[in-house]
Structures are given as C-alpha cells and as structure tokens.
Design a protein around this motif. Sequence first.
Motif, short mmCIF file in Angstrom:
data_model
loop_
_atom_site.label_atom_id
_atom_site.label_comp_id
_atom_site.label_asym_id
_atom_site.label_seq_id
_atom_site.Cartn_x
_atom_site.Cartn_y
_atom_site.Cartn_z
N PRO A 15 0.81 -1.22 0.00
CA PRO A 15 0.00 0.00 0.00
C PRO A 15 0.85 1.28 0.00
CG PRO A 15 -0.88 -1.55 1.59
CD PRO A 15 0.44 -2.10 1.12
N VAL A 16 1.96 1.25 0.70
CA VAL A 16 2.85 2.42 0.75
C VAL A 16 3.43 2.68 -0.64
CG1 VAL A 16 4.94 3.38 1.78
CG2 VAL A 16 3.39 1.99 3.18
N LEU A 17 3.90 1.62 -1.30
CA LEU A 17 4.48 1.77 -2.64
C LEU A 17 3.44 2.28 -3.63
CD1 LEU A 17 6.56 -1.54 -2.80
CD2 LEU A 17 7.42 0.78 -2.37
N LEU A 18 2.25 1.70 -3.61
CA LEU A 18 1.21 2.12 -4.55
C LEU A 18 0.80 3.57 -4.31
CD1 LEU A 18 -0.99 -1.11 -4.68
CD2 LEU A 18 0.69 -0.33 -6.36
N GLU A 19 0.66 3.96 -3.06
CA GLU A 19 0.30 5.35 -2.77
C GLU A 19 1.41 6.30 -3.23
OE1 GLU A 19 -1.72 8.67 -1.91
OE2 GLU A 19 -2.52 6.64 -2.00
N GLY A 20 2.65 5.90 -3.00
CA GLY A 20 3.77 6.72 -3.47
C GLY A 20 3.79 6.86 -4.98
N LEU A 21 3.53 5.76 -5.69
CA LEU A 21 3.49 5.82 -7.15
C LEU A 21 2.32 6.67 -7.63
CD1 LEU A 21 4.48 2.16 -8.08
CD2 LEU A 21 5.90 4.22 -8.23
N ARG A 22 1.20 6.62 -6.90
CA ARG A 22 0.05 7.47 -7.27
C ARG A 22 0.40 8.95 -7.20
NH1 ARG A 22 -3.94 4.57 -8.69
NH2 ARG A 22 -4.53 2.69 -7.58
N THR A 23 1.21 9.32 -6.22
CA THR A 23 1.59 10.73 -6.10
C THR A 23 2.50 11.18 -7.24
OG1 THR A 23 3.53 10.34 -4.70
CG2 THR A 23 1.41 10.65 -3.58
N LEU A 24 3.08 10.21 -7.96
CA LEU A 24 3.96 10.53 -9.09
C LEU A 24 3.25 10.44 -10.44
CD1 LEU A 24 7.08 8.51 -7.89
CD2 LEU A 24 6.71 10.98 -7.73
N GLU A 25 1.95 10.09 -10.45
CA GLU A 25 1.24 9.88 -11.71
C GLU A 25 1.23 11.13 -12.60
OE1 GLU A 25 -2.03 6.49 -11.56
OE2 GLU A 25 -2.49 8.11 -10.16
N TYR A 26 1.26 12.30 -12.01
CA TYR A 26 1.23 13.53 -12.80
C TYR A 26 2.42 13.63 -13.75
CZ TYR A 26 5.01 15.42 -9.96
OH TYR A 26 6.23 15.61 -9.36
N ARG A 27 3.47 12.87 -13.49
CA ARG A 27 4.67 12.94 -14.32
C ARG A 27 4.52 12.19 -15.64
NH1 ARG A 27 9.52 12.62 -10.09
NH2 ARG A 27 10.64 12.23 -12.01
N GLY A 28 3.50 11.32 -15.72
CA GLY A 28 3.30 10.55 -16.93
C GLY A 28 4.13 9.28 -16.92
N TYR A 29 3.57 8.19 -17.42
CA TYR A 29 4.26 6.91 -17.46
C TYR A 29 3.47 5.96 -18.34
CZ TYR A 29 0.73 5.50 -14.08
OH TYR A 29 -0.46 5.23 -13.46
N ASP A 30 4.06 4.82 -18.71
CA ASP A 30 3.36 3.84 -19.55
C ASP A 30 3.34 2.44 -18.95
OD1 ASP A 30 5.92 2.63 -20.20
OD2 ASP A 30 6.19 4.22 -21.66
N SER A 31 4.00 2.24 -17.82
CA SER A 31 3.97 0.95 -17.13
C SER A 31 4.37 1.17 -15.68
CB SER A 31 4.90 -0.06 -17.80
OG SER A 31 6.24 0.39 -17.77
N ALA A 32 4.04 0.17 -14.85
CA ALA A 32 4.36 0.28 -13.43
C ALA A 32 4.70 -1.10 -12.90
CB ALA A 32 3.17 0.86 -12.66
N GLY A 33 5.52 -1.13 -11.85
CA GLY A 33 5.86 -2.40 -11.24
C GLY A 33 6.37 -2.22 -9.83
N ILE A 34 6.31 -3.32 -9.07
CA ILE A 34 6.84 -3.33 -7.71
C ILE A 34 7.61 -4.63 -7.49
CG2 ILE A 34 5.04 -1.84 -6.75
CD1 ILE A 34 3.75 -4.37 -5.55
N ALA A 35 8.56 -4.58 -6.58
CA ALA A 35 9.27 -5.77 -6.11
C ALA A 35 9.22 -5.71 -4.59
CB ALA A 35 10.71 -5.78 -6.60
N VAL A 36 8.80 -6.83 -3.98
CA VAL A 36 8.62 -6.88 -2.53
C VAL A 36 9.33 -8.11 -1.98
CG1 VAL A 36 6.89 -7.10 -0.69
CG2 VAL A 36 6.41 -5.67 -2.68
N PHE A 37 10.08 -7.91 -0.90
CA PHE A 37 10.75 -9.01 -0.22
C PHE A 37 9.72 -9.72 0.65
CE2 PHE A 37 13.63 -10.75 3.11
CZ PHE A 37 14.40 -11.54 2.29
#
Length: 127
Positions: A15-37
């Motif tokens: 949830p922390v990673l997804l929320e952080g990526l949401r705050t960066l959406e204004y920058r524009g992107y075409d794919s997203a990913g996460i890696a979790v231990f």
Amino acid sequence: MCGIIGYTGHQNSVPVLLEGLRTLEYRGYDSAGIAVFEDGKIKVAKEKGRLDDLVEKMKSEGVPNGHIGVGHTRWATHGGVTVKNAHPHAVGDVYLVHNGIIENFRELKAELKGVKFNSDTDSEVLA
C-alpha cells in the motif's frame, strides 16, 4: 518521466508503494511495477498501462506481502511499452529499477557475451 519509491518498515510495503506511485502519476508513465521481499524471496508484479492496471493484475495473480519493497513507473525510452520492459528488472539475485538513459547500453550488451537479456531496455544491462 519515471518515478521510483522505496519502503522499509513495519507496515505492509505494497500500500505504501502504490500510494507513493500514485503521487507521481502527474509525471506521466506507460507501465508500473513493484518488487517486494516476501518470505525470503522477492516477488515482482508489473504491468503496462496505468497503475490501476497493475492493481487489477495483482488482484487476479496475487498481491505481494512484505515489509521491504520498491516501486517504479516507466516512460519508455528504450524498448516498447510491454510487460517485459516494465521495471523492476531481475538478473539472478539483483533486482533493479532505474531512471535515466544508459547511452552506451548497446556496447555494454555486446561486451556481456553469453548473458541472456529478458527485456529490450537499456536499464537491464546494469543488473
């Protein structure tokens, strides 16, 4: 433009990673990913398109669960908009997200004879 977020702490990192990526959406992107231990292994989830596409994919394929993770949104510079080109990239035990351009990646790939690359990106050569 790409964005990177990392988290280590007591909470579930997803949830922390997804929320952080949401705050960066204004920058524009075409794919997203996460890696979790998770349980001694690194679990990767990535998808082309919007962050919501990644969330939907994880709903059907499983959501990683762990207290350490990294997330990335990509704007394609080398290699097309595909899941295999989305970050994070993994080579052996090395998992990588990267912002920027490696201008000499073709030369580096040529020097790494026998290495199997799984993406068309410049970033994977770093791993």
